[in-house]
Design a protein around this motif. Structure first.
Motif, mmCIF file in Angstrom:
data_model
loop_
_atom_site.group_PDB
_atom_site.id
_atom_site.type_symbol
_atom_site.label_atom_id
_atom_site.label_comp_id
_atom_site.label_asym_id
_atom_site.label_seq_id
_atom_site.Cartn_x
_atom_site.Cartn_y
_atom_site.Cartn_z
ATOM 1 N N ARG A 1 1.053 5.077 0.642
ATOM 2 C CA ARG A 1 0.345 6.159 1.332
ATOM 3 C C ARG A 1 1.041 7.482 0.992
ATOM 4 N NH1 ARG A 1 0.126 5.380 7.464
ATOM 5 N NH2 ARG A 1 -1.217 3.688 6.818
ATOM 6 N N THR B 1 0.860 -1.177 0.000
ATOM 7 C CA THR B 1 0.000 0.000 0.000
ATOM 8 C C THR B 1 0.897 1.228 0.000
ATOM 9 O OG1 THR B 1 -1.740 -1.131 1.216
ATOM 10 C CG2 THR B 1 -1.773 1.270 1.270
ATOM 11 N N GLY C 1 -3.621 10.496 -0.804
ATOM 12 C CA GLY C 1 -4.448 9.340 -0.471
ATOM 13 C C GLY C 1 -3.643 8.053 -0.421
ATOM 14 N N GLU C 2 -4.368 6.974 -0.233
ATOM 15 C CA GLU C 2 -3.762 5.653 -0.147
ATOM 16 C C GLU C 2 -4.161 4.826 -1.347
ATOM 17 O OE1 GLU C 2 -4.373 2.961 3.172
ATOM 18 O OE2 GLU C 2 -3.491 4.445 4.507
ATOM 19 N N ARG D 1 3.726 0.354 2.688
ATOM 20 C CA ARG D 1 3.474 -0.671 3.698
ATOM 21 C C ARG D 1 3.307 -2.018 2.988
ATOM 22 N NH1 ARG D 1 -1.188 1.230 6.093
ATOM 23 N NH2 ARG D 1 -2.436 -0.129 4.787
ATOM 24 N N GLN E 1 4.808 6.778 2.143
ATOM 25 C CA GLN E 1 5.150 5.572 2.881
ATOM 26 C C GLN E 1 4.632 4.373 2.112
ATOM 27 O OE1 GLN E 1 3.332 6.453 6.749
ATOM 28 N NE2 GLN E 1 5.374 6.195 7.648
#
Length: 188
Positions: free
Chosen positions: A44, A42, A48-49, A144, A142
Protein backbone atom coordinates in the motif's frame (compact mmCIF):
# COMPACT_ATOMS: atom_id res chain seq x y z
CA UNK A 1 9.05 -53.75 21.78
CA UNK A 2 8.03 -51.89 24.91
CA UNK A 3 10.12 -49.58 27.05
CA UNK A 4 11.00 -51.20 30.35
CA UNK A 5 10.41 -47.98 32.28
CA UNK A 6 7.33 -46.31 30.76
CA UNK A 7 5.84 -49.27 28.83
CA UNK A 8 5.55 -47.16 25.64
CA UNK A 9 5.92 -48.90 22.28
CA UNK A 10 9.03 -48.15 20.27
CA UNK A 11 9.88 -49.24 16.76
CA UNK A 12 13.03 -49.94 14.82
CA UNK A 13 11.35 -48.29 11.85
CA UNK A 14 8.76 -45.55 11.77
CA UNK A 15 5.28 -47.14 11.64
CA UNK A 16 2.81 -46.32 8.83
CA UNK A 17 5.37 -44.32 6.85
CA UNK A 18 3.68 -44.67 3.49
CA UNK A 19 0.28 -43.42 4.66
CA UNK A 20 1.73 -40.52 6.61
CA UNK A 21 4.06 -39.34 3.84
CA UNK A 22 1.38 -39.65 1.14
CA UNK A 23 -1.13 -37.73 3.28
CA UNK A 24 1.37 -34.92 3.88
CA UNK A 25 2.45 -34.80 0.21
CA UNK A 26 -1.07 -34.75 -1.18
CA UNK A 27 -2.14 -32.05 1.28
CA UNK A 28 0.95 -29.97 0.46
CA UNK A 29 0.31 -30.35 -3.29
CA UNK A 30 -3.30 -29.20 -2.86
CA UNK A 31 -2.27 -26.20 -0.74
CA UNK A 32 0.47 -25.30 -3.23
CA UNK A 33 -2.22 -24.16 -5.68
CA UNK A 34 -3.67 -21.31 -3.52
CA UNK A 35 -0.14 -20.50 -2.33
CA UNK A 36 0.73 -19.58 -5.92
CA UNK A 37 -2.63 -18.18 -7.05
CA UNK A 38 -3.49 -15.97 -4.08
CA UNK A 39 -1.43 -12.90 -3.21
CA UNK A 40 1.30 -13.31 -0.58
CA UNK A 41 1.48 -9.60 0.19
CA UNK A 42 -0.14 -6.28 -0.57
CA UNK A 43 1.91 -3.13 -0.95
CA UNK A 44 0.00 0.00 0.00
CA UNK A 45 1.49 3.33 -1.14
CA UNK A 46 0.06 6.83 -1.65
CA UNK A 47 -0.29 6.02 -5.34
CA UNK A 48 -2.43 2.95 -4.66
CA UNK A 49 -2.46 -0.65 -3.58
CA UNK A 50 -0.89 -3.61 -5.36
CA UNK A 51 -1.33 -7.26 -4.40
CA UNK A 52 1.49 -9.60 -5.36
CA UNK A 53 1.53 -13.33 -5.91
CA UNK A 54 4.82 -15.20 -5.75
CA UNK A 55 5.34 -15.24 -9.51
CA UNK A 56 4.01 -11.69 -9.81
CA UNK A 57 6.63 -10.58 -7.31
CA UNK A 58 9.35 -12.39 -9.24
CA UNK A 59 8.27 -10.70 -12.49
CA UNK A 60 8.12 -7.31 -10.83
CA UNK A 61 11.59 -7.72 -9.31
CA UNK A 62 12.89 -8.73 -12.74
CA UNK A 63 11.28 -5.72 -14.40
CA UNK A 64 12.83 -3.37 -11.81
CA UNK A 65 16.26 -4.73 -12.71
CA UNK A 66 16.74 -6.86 -9.58
CA UNK A 67 17.28 -10.04 -11.57
CA UNK A 68 19.48 -11.55 -8.84
CA UNK A 69 16.79 -11.10 -6.16
CA UNK A 70 14.12 -12.30 -8.61
CA UNK A 71 16.16 -15.44 -9.24
CA UNK A 72 16.58 -16.11 -5.50
CA UNK A 73 12.86 -15.67 -4.84
CA UNK A 74 11.99 -17.86 -7.85
CA UNK A 75 14.29 -20.65 -6.69
CA UNK A 76 13.18 -20.44 -3.03
CA UNK A 77 9.47 -20.10 -3.81
CA UNK A 78 8.86 -22.16 -6.93
CA UNK A 79 11.76 -24.48 -7.68
CA UNK A 80 12.47 -25.71 -4.13
CA UNK A 81 8.90 -26.59 -3.05
CA UNK A 82 7.94 -28.18 -6.37
CA UNK A 83 11.22 -30.12 -6.44
CA UNK A 84 10.65 -31.39 -2.92
CA UNK A 85 7.12 -32.50 -3.78
CA UNK A 86 8.35 -34.22 -6.94
CA UNK A 87 11.38 -35.89 -5.32
CA UNK A 88 9.43 -37.23 -2.35
CA UNK A 89 6.69 -38.48 -4.67
CA UNK A 90 9.28 -40.27 -6.80
CA UNK A 91 10.79 -41.85 -3.70
CA UNK A 92 7.36 -43.05 -2.62
CA UNK A 93 6.11 -44.25 -6.02
CA UNK A 94 9.27 -46.00 -7.15
CA UNK A 95 9.91 -47.53 -3.74
CA UNK A 96 9.37 -51.17 -4.68
CA UNK A 97 10.80 -50.91 -8.17
CA UNK A 98 14.26 -49.70 -7.21
CA UNK A 99 16.29 -52.79 -6.37
CA UNK A 100 19.99 -53.19 -5.80
CA UNK A 101 22.64 -51.40 -3.80
CA UNK A 102 23.44 -48.83 -6.52
CA UNK A 103 19.79 -47.77 -6.79
CA UNK A 104 19.46 -47.52 -3.01
CA UNK A 105 22.51 -45.25 -2.93
CA UNK A 106 20.82 -43.01 -5.52
CA UNK A 107 17.61 -42.95 -3.47
CA UNK A 108 19.57 -42.10 -0.33
CA UNK A 109 21.33 -39.25 -2.17
CA UNK A 110 18.02 -37.94 -3.47
CA UNK A 111 16.62 -38.02 0.07
CA UNK A 112 19.74 -36.24 1.40
CA UNK A 113 19.26 -33.50 -1.20
CA UNK A 114 15.61 -33.10 -0.18
CA UNK A 115 16.66 -32.82 3.46
CA UNK A 116 19.41 -30.28 2.65
CA UNK A 117 17.13 -28.14 0.50
CA UNK A 118 14.42 -28.30 3.15
CA UNK A 119 16.30 -25.99 5.45
CA UNK A 120 16.02 -23.17 2.90
CA UNK A 121 12.30 -23.61 2.32
CA UNK A 122 11.14 -21.01 4.83
CA UNK A 123 13.25 -18.24 3.26
CA UNK A 124 10.36 -16.80 1.29
CA UNK A 125 7.98 -16.78 4.25
CA UNK A 126 10.59 -15.01 6.37
CA UNK A 127 11.16 -12.38 3.67
CA UNK A 128 7.45 -11.55 3.49
CA UNK A 129 7.11 -11.42 7.28
CA UNK A 130 10.27 -9.32 7.63
CA UNK A 131 9.12 -6.88 4.96
CA UNK A 132 5.72 -6.50 6.58
CA UNK A 133 7.36 -5.79 9.94
CA UNK A 134 9.96 -3.36 8.59
CA UNK A 135 7.94 -1.48 5.99
CA UNK A 136 5.24 0.15 8.03
CA UNK A 137 5.17 3.86 7.36
CA UNK A 138 1.52 4.94 7.54
CA UNK A 139 0.75 7.32 4.72
CA UNK A 140 3.92 6.39 2.78
CA UNK A 141 4.22 2.63 2.46
CA UNK A 142 2.86 -0.43 4.18
CA UNK A 143 3.14 -4.13 3.42
CA UNK A 144 0.37 -6.44 4.52
CA UNK A 145 0.74 -10.23 4.59
CA UNK A 146 -1.97 -11.97 2.55
CA UNK A 147 -3.44 -15.51 2.70
CA UNK A 148 -1.11 -16.82 -0.02
CA UNK A 149 1.80 -16.49 2.42
CA UNK A 150 -0.03 -18.61 5.00
CA UNK A 151 -0.74 -21.30 2.39
CA UNK A 152 2.87 -21.20 1.26
CA UNK A 153 4.03 -21.53 4.88
CA UNK A 154 1.76 -24.57 5.29
CA UNK A 155 3.18 -26.13 2.12
CA UNK A 156 6.71 -25.66 3.46
CA UNK A 157 5.83 -27.14 6.85
CA UNK A 158 3.99 -30.11 5.31
CA UNK A 159 6.85 -30.94 2.94
CA UNK A 160 9.30 -30.70 5.83
CA UNK A 161 7.12 -33.08 7.88
CA UNK A 162 6.84 -35.42 4.89
CA UNK A 163 10.62 -35.48 4.51
CA UNK A 164 11.06 -36.12 8.24
CA UNK A 165 8.41 -38.86 8.16
CA UNK A 166 9.97 -40.66 5.22
CA UNK A 167 12.19 -43.57 6.22
CA UNK A 168 15.04 -44.06 3.75
CA UNK A 169 16.16 -47.19 5.61
CA UNK A 170 13.14 -49.13 4.31
CA UNK A 171 14.65 -49.22 0.83
CA UNK A 172 17.87 -50.63 2.26
CA UNK A 173 15.88 -53.25 4.17
CA UNK A 174 14.19 -54.29 0.92
CA UNK A 175 17.57 -54.35 -0.82
CA UNK A 176 18.97 -56.69 1.84
CA UNK A 177 15.84 -58.86 1.80
CA UNK A 178 16.04 -59.30 -1.97
CA UNK A 179 19.75 -60.15 -1.73
CA UNK A 180 19.11 -62.76 0.96
CA UNK A 181 16.27 -64.27 -1.08
CA UNK A 182 18.48 -64.42 -4.20
CA UNK A 183 21.50 -65.65 -2.20
CA UNK A 184 20.24 -67.81 0.71
CA UNK A 185 23.79 -68.42 1.97
CA UNK A 186 24.29 -64.72 2.71
CA UNK A 187 23.40 -63.83 6.33
CA UNK A 188 22.96 -60.30 7.59
Amino acid sequence: MRCGRCRAWFHFRKPHIRNRVWALLITAAILYIPANVWPVMTLRMPTGEAAHTILGGVIELWNYGSWDLALIVFIASVVVPSSKLLALSILMVRRYHWRGVAMQRQRTRLYAIVEFVGQWSMLDVFVVLLLSALVSFPGLAQIRVEPGAAFFGLVVILTMLAAMSYGPRLGWDQCHESRSVNHPAVHH
